[in-house]
Write a protein that holds these residues in place. Structure first.
Motif, PDB file in Angstrom:
ATOM      1  N   ILE A  77       0.852  -1.195   0.000  1.00  0.00           N
ATOM      2  CA  ILE A  77       0.000   0.000   0.000  1.00  0.00           C
ATOM      3  C   ILE A  77       0.889   1.247   0.000  1.00  0.00           C
ATOM      4  CG2 ILE A  77      -1.607   1.367   1.407  1.00  0.00           C
ATOM      5  CD1 ILE A  77      -3.027  -1.226   2.162  1.00  0.00           C
ATOM      6  N   GLU A  78       1.938   1.226   0.827  1.00  0.00           N
ATOM      7  CA  GLU A  78       2.828   2.385   0.899  1.00  0.00           C
ATOM      8  C   GLU A  78       3.577   2.623  -0.399  1.00  0.00           C
ATOM      9  OE1 GLU A  78       5.349   2.042   4.379  1.00  0.00           O
ATOM     10  OE2 GLU A  78       3.516   1.971   5.605  1.00  0.00           O
ATOM     11  N   SER A  79       4.019   1.544  -1.038  1.00  0.00           N
ATOM     12  CA  SER A  79       4.889   1.757  -2.203  1.00  0.00           C
ATOM     13  C   SER A  79       4.112   1.854  -3.513  1.00  0.00           C
ATOM     14  CB  SER A  79       5.929   0.640  -2.287  1.00  0.00           C
ATOM     15  OG  SER A  79       5.291  -0.595  -2.464  1.00  0.00           O
ATOM     16  N   MET A  80       2.850   1.430  -3.541  1.00  0.00           N
ATOM     17  CA  MET A  80       2.176   1.330  -4.828  1.00  0.00           C
ATOM     18  C   MET A  80       0.954   2.231  -4.918  1.00  0.00           C
ATOM     19  SD  MET A  80       0.532  -2.374  -5.716  1.00  0.00           S
ATOM     20  CE  MET A  80      -0.924  -2.526  -4.714  1.00  0.00           C
ATOM     21  N   THR A  81       0.511   2.812  -3.781  1.00  0.00           N
ATOM     22  CA  THR A  81      -0.695   3.639  -3.820  1.00  0.00           C
ATOM     23  C   THR A  81      -0.412   5.033  -3.258  1.00  0.00           C
ATOM     24  OG1 THR A  81      -1.588   3.229  -1.596  1.00  0.00           O
ATOM     25  CG2 THR A  81      -1.992   1.536  -3.243  1.00  0.00           C
ATOM     26  N   THR A  82      -1.365   5.932  -3.485  1.00  0.00           N
ATOM     27  CA  THR A  82      -1.294   7.257  -2.860  1.00  0.00           C
ATOM     28  C   THR A  82      -2.621   7.530  -2.148  1.00  0.00           C
ATOM     29  OG1 THR A  82      -2.135   8.246  -4.896  1.00  0.00           O
ATOM     30  CG2 THR A  82       0.260   8.226  -4.607  1.00  0.00           C
ATOM     31  N   ASP A  83      -2.621   8.554  -1.303  1.00  0.00           N
ATOM     32  CA  ASP A  83      -3.849   9.020  -0.640  1.00  0.00           C
ATOM     33  C   ASP A  83      -4.603   7.929   0.102  1.00  0.00           C
ATOM     34  OD1 ASP A  83      -3.431  11.609  -1.688  1.00  0.00           O
ATOM     35  OD2 ASP A  83      -4.324  10.982  -3.592  1.00  0.00           O
ATOM     36  N   PHE A  84      -3.888   7.057   0.777  1.00  0.00           N
ATOM     37  CA  PHE A  84      -4.531   5.952   1.499  1.00  0.00           C
ATOM     38  C   PHE A  84      -5.355   6.471   2.677  1.00  0.00           C
ATOM     39  CE2 PHE A  84      -3.912   2.415   4.763  1.00  0.00           C
ATOM     40  CZ  PHE A  84      -4.888   1.594   4.223  1.00  0.00           C
ATOM     41  N   VAL A  85      -6.616   6.036   2.737  1.00  0.00           N
ATOM     42  CA  VAL A  85      -7.470   6.366   3.880  1.00  0.00           C
ATOM     43  C   VAL A  85      -7.840   5.067   4.573  1.00  0.00           C
ATOM     44  CG1 VAL A  85      -9.659   7.368   4.642  1.00  0.00           C
ATOM     45  CG2 VAL A  85      -8.424   8.381   2.717  1.00  0.00           C
ATOM     46  N   GLU A  86      -7.177   4.784   5.682  1.00  0.00           N
ATOM     47  CA  GLU A  86      -7.437   3.507   6.344  1.00  0.00           C
ATOM     48  C   GLU A  86      -8.788   3.515   7.048  1.00  0.00           C
ATOM     49  OE1 GLU A  86      -4.368   2.047   8.995  1.00  0.00           O
ATOM     50  OE2 GLU A  86      -5.395   0.094   9.163  1.00  0.00           O
ATOM     51  N   ILE A  87      -9.422   2.337   7.034  1.00  0.00           N
ATOM     52  CA  ILE A  87     -10.730   2.168   7.680  1.00  0.00           C
ATOM     53  C   ILE A  87     -10.584   1.086   8.746  1.00  0.00           C
ATOM     54  CG2 ILE A  87     -13.062   1.288   7.263  1.00  0.00           C
ATOM     55  CD1 ILE A  87     -12.817   2.662   4.489  1.00  0.00           C
ATOM     56  N   HIS A  88     -11.202   1.308   9.894  1.00  0.00           N
ATOM     57  CA  HIS A  88     -11.002   0.396  11.025  1.00  0.00           C
ATOM     58  C   HIS A  88     -12.295  -0.277  11.488  1.00  0.00           C
ATOM     59  CE1 HIS A  88      -6.870   1.838  11.871  1.00  0.00           C
ATOM     60  NE2 HIS A  88      -7.319   2.993  11.420  1.00  0.00           N
ATOM     61  N   GLY A  89     -12.162  -1.509  11.934  1.00  0.00           N
ATOM     62  CA  GLY A  89     -13.187  -2.132  12.754  1.00  0.00           C
ATOM     63  C   GLY A  89     -14.372  -2.756  12.052  1.00  0.00           C
ATOM     64  N   ASP A  90     -15.058  -3.648  12.794  1.00  0.00           N
ATOM     65  CA  ASP A  90     -16.233  -4.329  12.236  1.00  0.00           C
ATOM     66  C   ASP A  90     -17.534  -3.731  12.771  1.00  0.00           C
ATOM     67  OD1 ASP A  90     -16.102  -5.224  14.861  1.00  0.00           O
ATOM     68  OD2 ASP A  90     -16.696  -7.274  14.370  1.00  0.00           O
ATOM     69  N   THR A 128      -1.021  -7.965  15.097  1.00  0.00           N
ATOM     70  CA  THR A 128      -1.660  -8.546  13.906  1.00  0.00           C
ATOM     71  C   THR A 128      -1.988 -10.017  14.100  1.00  0.00           C
ATOM     72  OG1 THR A 128       0.478  -9.159  12.973  1.00  0.00           O
ATOM     73  CG2 THR A 128      -0.384  -6.997  12.360  1.00  0.00           C
ATOM     74  N   ASN A 129      -1.680 -10.548  15.254  1.00  0.00           N
ATOM     75  CA  ASN A 129      -1.912 -11.970  15.529  1.00  0.00           C
ATOM     76  C   ASN A 129      -1.274 -12.845  14.439  1.00  0.00           C
ATOM     77  OD1 ASN A 129      -2.953 -14.015  17.177  1.00  0.00           O
ATOM     78  ND2 ASN A 129      -4.804 -14.209  15.924  1.00  0.00           N
ATOM     79  N   PHE A 130      -0.073 -12.494  14.019  1.00  0.00           N
ATOM     80  CA  PHE A 130       0.684 -13.227  13.003  1.00  0.00           C
ATOM     81  C   PHE A 130      -0.101 -13.367  11.690  1.00  0.00           C
ATOM     82  CE2 PHE A 130       2.341 -14.413  17.108  1.00  0.00           C
ATOM     83  CZ  PHE A 130       3.722 -14.413  16.933  1.00  0.00           C
ATOM     84  N   GLY A 131      -0.976 -12.419  11.446  1.00  0.00           N
ATOM     85  CA  GLY A 131      -1.718 -12.447  10.187  1.00  0.00           C
ATOM     86  C   GLY A 131      -2.918 -13.382  10.183  1.00  0.00           C
ATOM     87  N   CYS A 132      -3.262 -13.931  11.351  1.00  0.00           N
ATOM     88  CA  CYS A 132      -4.422 -14.834  11.428  1.00  0.00           C
ATOM     89  C   CYS A 132      -5.625 -14.070  11.974  1.00  0.00           C
ATOM     90  CB  CYS A 132      -4.110 -16.033  12.318  1.00  0.00           C
ATOM     91  SG  CYS A 132      -2.763 -17.033  11.670  1.00  0.00           S
ATOM     92  N   ALA A 133      -6.605 -13.848  11.122  1.00  0.00           N
ATOM     93  CA  ALA A 133      -7.745 -13.010  11.504  1.00  0.00           C
ATOM     94  C   ALA A 133      -8.763 -13.762  12.350  1.00  0.00           C
ATOM     95  CB  ALA A 133      -8.414 -12.455  10.250  1.00  0.00           C
ATOM     96  N   HIS A 134      -9.386 -13.025  13.239  1.00  0.00           N
ATOM     97  CA  HIS A 134     -10.541 -13.486  14.005  1.00  0.00           C
ATOM     98  C   HIS A 134     -11.797 -13.200  13.157  1.00  0.00           C
ATOM     99  CE1 HIS A 134      -7.683 -13.484  17.371  1.00  0.00           C
ATOM    100  NE2 HIS A 134      -8.585 -14.104  18.111  1.00  0.00           N
ATOM    101  N   PRO A 135     -12.969 -13.641  13.629  1.00  0.00           N
ATOM    102  CA  PRO A 135     -14.197 -13.368  12.865  1.00  0.00           C
ATOM    103  C   PRO A 135     -14.366 -11.883  12.548  1.00  0.00           C
ATOM    104  CG  PRO A 135     -14.675 -14.842  14.692  1.00  0.00           C
ATOM    105  CD  PRO A 135     -13.237 -14.468  14.818  1.00  0.00           C
ATOM    106  N   GLU A 136     -14.022 -11.019  13.515  1.00  0.00           N
ATOM    107  CA  GLU A 136     -14.223  -9.577  13.290  1.00  0.00           C
ATOM    108  C   GLU A 136     -13.373  -9.058  12.133  1.00  0.00           C
ATOM    109  OE1 GLU A 136     -13.701 -11.063  16.179  1.00  0.00           O
ATOM    110  OE2 GLU A 136     -11.943 -10.284  17.246  1.00  0.00           O
ATOM    111  N   GLY A 137     -12.281  -9.731  11.821  1.00  0.00           N
ATOM    112  CA  GLY A 137     -11.466  -9.347  10.669  1.00  0.00           C
ATOM    113  C   GLY A 137     -12.223  -9.576   9.362  1.00  0.00           C
ATOM    114  N   TYR A 138     -12.871 -10.733   9.284  1.00  0.00           N
ATOM    115  CA  TYR A 138     -13.643 -11.041   8.065  1.00  0.00           C
ATOM    116  C   TYR A 138     -14.863 -10.145   7.958  1.00  0.00           C
ATOM    117  CZ  TYR A 138     -10.333 -14.710   7.605  1.00  0.00           C
ATOM    118  OH  TYR A 138      -9.139 -15.361   7.458  1.00  0.00           O
ATOM    119  N   ARG A 139     -15.455  -9.804   9.108  1.00  0.00           N
ATOM    120  CA  ARG A 139     -16.632  -8.922   9.088  1.00  0.00           C
ATOM    121  C   ARG A 139     -16.223  -7.497   8.722  1.00  0.00           C
ATOM    122  NH1 ARG A 139     -18.467 -12.442  14.079  1.00  0.00           N
ATOM    123  NH2 ARG A 139     -19.589 -14.022  12.883  1.00  0.00           N
ATOM    124  N   LYS A 140     -15.050  -7.106   9.177  1.00  0.00           N
ATOM    125  CA  LYS A 140     -14.505  -5.795   8.803  1.00  0.00           C
ATOM    126  C   LYS A 140     -14.266  -5.762   7.278  1.00  0.00           C
ATOM    127  CE  LYS A 140      -9.993  -3.433   9.459  1.00  0.00           C
ATOM    128  NZ  LYS A 140      -8.743  -3.510  10.262  1.00  0.00           N
TER     129      LYS A 140
END
Lengths: 322, 282
Positions: A77-90, A128-140
């Motif tokens: 995201i940092e190297s390939m995009t501009t104007d990133f607007v991060e969105i948080h949470g489920d 990041t829990n080693f990249g392993c998402a909880h349910p809320e990650g998928y809902r987000k």
């Protein structure tokens, strides 16, 4: 990124590199010009590395895909995009940092970019829990996809996870349902979706953000129904057979192309994506833009039908259902 | 073993016992420990006559339970699993398939078709854990997808008795993609306003749970069925967590609000019929 970590099959390269260092030190110490030899040695290192990376086995690719210096979603995201607007949470439970995303522009083209995120040190790995998402990650992720759908912004997902998190809280908040709902709802999203396996494609946890009109895979990434170790433990009763399991499971980009489960392999720079983030990003960006251009000409109806047809024909069997 | 000697005479008492309890007529219920008469249990829909423990209901008996007599017509029965990966393990996929086919008399892990339930046209699928752990290969995925698609076309509700250990490793990624394919078909079935109810039986896990088994308008389960995503052993290994009593059992899921209803097998047919009344009759 530090270059401290090395993979066992890269040892010929490291041997040559240490010889090169000796040679350079010798040249400085004795004040003798060995630039010719040094250049030869550099060529040889380059060649050896290319040879190794051109002929990686499935199990070696798994090692590369798990390389701690491998670029993750936020790096791209940092190297390939501009104007990133991060969105948080489920909007229900919390902000799962194992799946990150938001609006971004790739060469000015608006996208919703969503991806798995791993950490590089203890603190970020816990976060990041080693990249392993909880349910809320998928809902987000689904919330972000629906947002993109509503405002007609195409979606890009970057997949790099060992799998969905296997834990008590995960089960209590219904991880299976979170993934299943994503699978179903992704077939109702009317904007183009491009999915890229950038590292590890770990089974259902990967598929949970892996339903798209295009499925691309980086050259040394893998996508598997079960980890090679897990498969070896079950079918060989011994994790030591992980290399055989990796081979048998057919998990590389080439395998997936042959099985008609992926559309395109994105080439990685010499020595893998971790050797040159800029080049890896450039290749990824080009592939995304090319596919977006094709998909952007399609109507919403066509996008839906295209995605349905794509997955409808996956599977191999003898005979016909009719 | 040598410590205890190897004389076969040591085992003579067992032969006497066997004569007392002729093989195959009686069995010990693993739940209550009572010895129960097999035929009686079978007549009771494979539910223990002493403690209501639910044994596995064989595939044909499950079809009979959820369809009116003589109405079930099998669909997509003519497709066969193939070894698309040329799987090179300890045992070949082809050998595994053949062993399961000859042992069970069925060609793969699911049977789907059309039938009537209390006079109403429905689509019915029954997964069979005794066949390769009802793992989801291409044939399983294709049959379930076909069932859903045909029911969408014919405006039928779908009942699907689920059971599965998860993916079919021998089919690698082809297996994983069946999760997507079946979910896609369900998106269209739902879009058409038609009811779909998965019935979770013991055990329903992993990839099947993370796709069609949890995508019902209602999700119902048989008592004490093991239901979840990751296996308890895996969870313990990865998290070192102690798992609570009854973890991943139907009743636990109902308490946590993850499924709609635990229904004993004796009431399943009637309850399904009643729920379909609510969902279908406008």
């Amino acid at each position: 990124m530090s270059a401290q970590f090395s993979l066992p099959f890269e040892s010929p390269v490291h041997k040559l590199e240490s010889k090169l260092k000796e040679l350079e030190a010798f040249s400085q110490e004795q004040d003798i010009d060995v630039s010719h030899e040094i250049n030869n040695m550099k060529d040889k290192i380059e060649q050896t590395r290319n040879n190794i990376y051109a002929n990686l086995t499935a199990w070696q690719k798994v090692q590369v895909a798990r390389h701690p210096n491998r670029p993750y979603t936020m790096d791209y995201i940092e190297s390939m995009t501009t104007d990133f607007v991060e969105i948080h949470g489920d909007r229900i439970h919390r902000d799962d940092r194992a799946i990150v995303g938001g609006f971004a522009k790739i060469d000015g083209q608006k996208v919703m970019i969503i991806g798995s995120q791993k950490g590089r040190d203890t603190k970020s790995n816990v976060e990041t829990n080693f990249g392993c998402a909880h349910p809320e990650g998928y809902r987000k992720a689904l919330r972000m996809m629906k947002l993109a759908d509503k405002f007609n912004v195409p979606i890009v997902t970057l997949i790099d996870t060992k799998g969905a998190y296997a834990g008590l809280e995960s089960e209590e908040r219904h991880i299976a349902e979170a993934i299943a709902v994503n699978l179903r709802e992704c077939f109702n999203i009317k904007v183009p979706i491009i999915c890229v396996i950038i590292g590890e494609g770990g089974s259902g946890g990967a598929l949970g953000i892996g339903i798209g009109n295009r499925i691309l895979i980086m050259e040394h990434a893998y996508y598997s129904v079960i980890s090679p170790e897990g498969c070896a433990a079950i079918l060989w009763k011994d994790r030591a057979f992980s290399d055989q399991a990796a081979e048998a499971l057919k998990i590389t980009g080439k395998d997936l192309l042959k099985l008609k489960l992926a559309d395109e392999i994105i080439p990685e720079p010499q020595g893998g994506a971790h050797a040159d983030l800029q080049k890896a990003s450039e290749n990824l960006k080009l592939a995304i833009l090319k596919n977006l251009e094709e998909l952007n000409t399609m109507s919403a109806e066509e996008i839906l039908q295209d995605r349905y047809n794509k997955f409808r024909v996956m599977g191999e069997f003898e005979g016909s259902v009719e | 073993m040598a410590l205890f000697g190897s004389s076969k005479k040591n085992y003579s008492t067992i032969t006497v016992k066997k004569r007392d309890v002729p093989d195959g007529l009686w069995m010990k219920c693993p739940s209550c420990g009572e010895v129960v008469y097999k035929e009686e249990v079978a007549a009771n829909l494979e539910v223990c006559t002493k403690c209501n423990h639910h044994f596995t209901l064989p595939r044909q008996a499950r079809i009979d339970l959820l369809s009116d007599p003589g109405t079930f017509e099998e669909w997509a029965g003519n497709i066969k699993s193939v070894d698309a990966l040329g799987f090179t393990g300890m045992q070949s996929y082809v050998q595994k398939l053949e062993a399961n086919q000859s042992k069970s008399g069925w060609d793969d892990a699911v049977t789907v078709g059309g039938c009537k339930l209390n006079g109403r046209d429905i689509g019915l699928g029954v997964m069979d854990f005794s066949f390769l752990g009802a793992s989801m290969g291409s044939v399983v995925g294709e049959r379930i997808t076909y069932l859903i698609e045909r029911c969408t076309k014919e405006k039928r509700p779908v009942l699907l008795a689920c059971a599965s250990g998860g993916a079919r490793m021998y089919e690698g990624m082809l297996s994983l993609m069946q999760m997507a394919k079946t979910s896609a078909a369900l998106a269209r079935h739902a879009e058409a306003g038609l009811p779909y109810i998965p019935i979770l039986t013991h055990p329903t896990m992993a990839g099947v749970m993370a796709s069609f088994a949890t995508l019902g308008d209602l999700i119902v389960a048989e008592p004490e069925a093991l239901i979840g995503f990751a296996g308890a052993r895996v969870i313990k290994e990865t998290t070192q967590q102690d798992l609570p009593e009854g973890f991943q059992r139907s009743e636990f899921l109902q308490e946590h609000g993850l499924i709609d209803k635990v229904i004993p097998r004796s009431e399943l047919r009637e309850q399904m019929s009643l729920i379909l009344d609510y969902l279908c009759d406008k």
